[in-house]
Design an enzyme around this catalytic site. Structure first.
Site, mmCIF file in Angstrom:
data_model
loop_
_atom_site.group_PDB
_atom_site.id
_atom_site.type_symbol
_atom_site.label_atom_id
_atom_site.label_comp_id
_atom_site.label_asym_id
_atom_site.label_seq_id
_atom_site.Cartn_x
_atom_site.Cartn_y
_atom_site.Cartn_z
ATOM 1 N N CYS B 41 37.917 25.153 19.381
ATOM 2 C CA CYS B 41 38.224 26.000 20.540
ATOM 3 C C CYS B 41 39.082 25.270 21.554
ATOM 4 C CB CYS B 41 36.943 26.445 21.240
ATOM 5 S SG CYS B 41 35.463 26.298 20.269
ATOM 6 N N ARG B 442 25.171 50.021 39.386
ATOM 7 C CA ARG B 442 24.783 51.110 40.270
ATOM 8 C C ARG B 442 25.536 52.387 39.913
ATOM 9 N NH1 ARG B 442 25.369 50.559 46.726
ATOM 10 N NH2 ARG B 442 27.460 50.084 46.011
#
Lengths: 452, 452
Positions: B41, B442
């Site tokens: 990586c 929310r």
């Protein structure tokens, strides 16, 4: 009817208005100060110069609230709640006129008040709290007027260390005088020690184990020095950041139930216990600590907003609950990041939990990636069950918000062994291949579990 | 016996050795390459110049493994597994000599192989993969030798976008040619669009919906251009970043069970299904996706390390399990941060889940705090139950690692309504008073639940 025009109160009003229009619900709100819905947490950054203008800290002005049909009465202090009569008495601060107003549903959001030490000289010019926008303005004015460059901060909690940063940023020589054995008593002392060392490294003079006994004033009546039992620290300006207590005098006088920390006690819908039509939220209430199972008092804007949201839903005919907190808090002093969630060792002992602790050092990014910074992670796990009990992190860039991983894990009551398998984001610019929180979890799992 | 000397294999060896000394457990490991335990990586950052030296990417050298009494045989390729006989045949790559070695317990960690398109010219000089350290070195040598400054990256997944950054950092004109409708097909297209726009804003030419048909070479035999059905893109260097597949030819020939994605199938202890004495981990296995309930293939170093840890514990006489993943991945292109966890819309549909989606914009810090940067958060929640299904984030500083909050919430099978109460770290330098993930939760809760 809402008492208090800041985060909890006005969030409740706004959410109730979102669910019910003016034809269905009348909303009256009383605020004794000059401002509504402002970020008290932002005051240190305004004082320190990171935020340019006071008004940037105001999320919503009285006019904006009124535009949404909220009857907001500024500079109006509620002086009595008549629970049996369903009414409150309020006083117009400027005119002194008092009158009673009736409510069907009452929301108490009276916030917290700063602890002011009962010290000779504590009211002298040059001694400042930083609770309100007016406090912040007074401090900035004082700093602008004063020629001296020596500042003493009394208290080394969040407000204390953030104000130390603000004063450093303004070019002051800063001394932090702290009653505890280390700064940041919301951490265990071994982690607080790291904060002490880092702050010393920034040129801040850290005085621990010191009780302030007196504020000395000069011939002009202005602060001159801060005295402890052992020493005296010259000061051109003094900032008090000792903490806050729930502002519940009104509620107490009205016979509403208060907890051991002086905060209002509510149920899960944020209704005051035993009172069908009274809700309370924000810094004036105690909240359930989901880790210890006991009520605690955390004065934090983020909780206040959530409480307001829940109250507004329920008052507005919807339904929501606030299950509790796990005690997460983050802060910084210059480039030092500080985070905690869950229980400290002494919290765990106090509630009868036995635990193992581990402390590890790791990096914010892959070790070979530029700007990888060191962080120290301390983790508490319950003995035998391995349930996560708490995490504390002290480091540089990338340290603080990692505590969110632990905050969610605490909410989900995960064990540290379960945490070792968490699928966290990994790429070299963002994390070592084992995130520091996972490194801590792995070590904690080994401390609890055989053969892991 | 371990086949494969990178993350999974050597983590397994190290953990087994930690639990059992050389008097109790003999460990033999075969690695066909020149290196052990390195960070593939990290290759884009080495190519791009953020990491100075190849060796910084090596976590543990063969010598370091041998110092812990691991009999590591480098440049030795296993050519056959004889499951019935409990032995493997290995070939010394340099001498060509082959021999059989017996095992009591076998760990297969053969990794993944890059997908190489079957294209005319794909093997020409100047066309590079970036899977191994040798690949990385060959690319760096090629970049150093080449005078031209035009680079084409084929593929716009993690490797593709990270290599685009690396080549930009080296001063190349970069074109990214991508088969999909948007870059980052691990995101939904609406979020991929944001990546497309941001990369264009960095001066990268983004070509979507384009299938590469041919690599043109010049008279010197070196790459000259990349052709698609519609166009031709001049190229002095070409990087292939099309993805990887599990390297399971050996396992398949041995009759071990493979899944729909070509990876080995294991149980929760990482033992190959139906085989008492064979374990497998890392990029060659499929893992259970805890959100969809189906096996998937994720080639990620962080999973490989965890697999190795679990296998090593079990092989070493301890006990550990790997419960599965939720599909978290983070990446960046210059200052653009990209993160995802859980299911995309098409994943949810594929496994029969009905969902609501919401997308919000918020900031990394309090809006008034310096360097607050915008981020877009998309959230999927199951219809009716409100269970969190996935989160995607695209933004700047502070965006990527916020996905960890959702990763833990997915693991704990939280609903978006439960998430709205999460006690996340808040202070103005670190978050708005509602963290962007909470803002999304929310809105998602309102999409699912009446009266919230």
């Amino acid at each position: 009817m809402v008492i208090g025009g800041d985060a909890a109160g006005m969030s409740a009003a706004s959410q109730a208005r979102r669910l019910k229009g003016s034809d269905e619900l009348e909303i009256v709100a009383f605020e004794r100060g000059h401002f509504t819905s402002y970020s008290a947490c932002g005051i240190p950054y305004w004082v320190g110069g990171d935020v340019g203008e006071r008004d940037e800290l105001i999320a919503r002005t009285p006019e904006e609230h009124r535009a949404r049909d909220i009857d907001l009465r500024m500079r109006t202090e509620v002086t009595e709640i008549d629970v049996a009569g369903g009414r409150v008495r309020a006083r117009d601060i400027d005119s002194g006129a008092e009158s009673w107003t009736s409510y069907d549903k009452l929301v108490i959001a009276t916030g917290a008040r700063p602890i002011r030490p009962d010290l000779p000289g504590a009211d002298a010019p040059g001694v400042h709290g930083v609770q309100t926008l007016d406090d912040g303005q007074a401090l900035i004015d004082s700093l602008t007027r004063t020629r001296g460059r020596r500042a003493v901060v009394v208290g080394a909690g969040y407000i204390g260390v953030e104000m130390a940063e603000a004063l450093i940023n303004r070019g002051y020589e800063v001394t932090v005088v702290n009653r505890g054995s280390e700064p940041m008593s919301t951490l265990d002392p071994d982690m607080g020690r790291l904060v002490h060392e880092a702050m010393e490294g920034m040129g801040i003079t850290m005085v621990d184990n010191a009780q302030v006994t007196k504020v000395h004033t000069g011939e002009d009546g202005r602060v001159r020095a801060v005295a402890t039992e052992d020493a005296e620290y010259p000061a051109d300006v003094v900032v008090l950041g000792i903490g806050v207590r729930p502002e519940t005098a009104l509620a107490k006088a009205a016979g509403l139930p208060l907890g051991a920390h002086g905060g209002l006690l509510t149920d899960l819908s944020m209704r005051v216990r035993g009172h069908e039509n009274i809700w309370a939220g924000g810094d004036c209430v105690e909240v359930l600590d989901l880790v210890s199972g006991q009520e605690r008092h955390f004065a934090l804007g983020t909780h206040a907003n959530k409480h307001g949201q829940v109250i507004g839903s329920n008052v507005g005919g919807g339904y929501a609950t606030f299950p509790g907190v796990v005690g997460t808090a983050v802060s910084k002093v210059c480039d030092l990041e500080i985070a905690r969630t869950g229980l400290r060792e002494k919290d765990a002992r106090r509630v009868g939990l036995q635990y193992e602790t581990v402390t590890i050092e790791s990096t914010s990014r892959a070790g070979y990636y530029p700007k990888a910074s060191l962080m120290t992670v301390k983790m508490l796990a319950e003995r035998r069950t391995g349930r996560l009990l708490g995490v504390q992190i002290v480091g540089r860039e990338g340290a603080a918000k990692r505590v969110d991983i632990a905050a969610v894990a605490l909410t989900a009551r995960m064990t540290v062994e379960q945490m070792t398998a968490l699928d966290l984001g990994y790429a070299p610019p963002f994390s070592p291949v084992w995130d520091p929180v996972l490194v801590a979890a792995r070590k904690a799992a080994r401390a609890v579990v055989q053969g892991f």
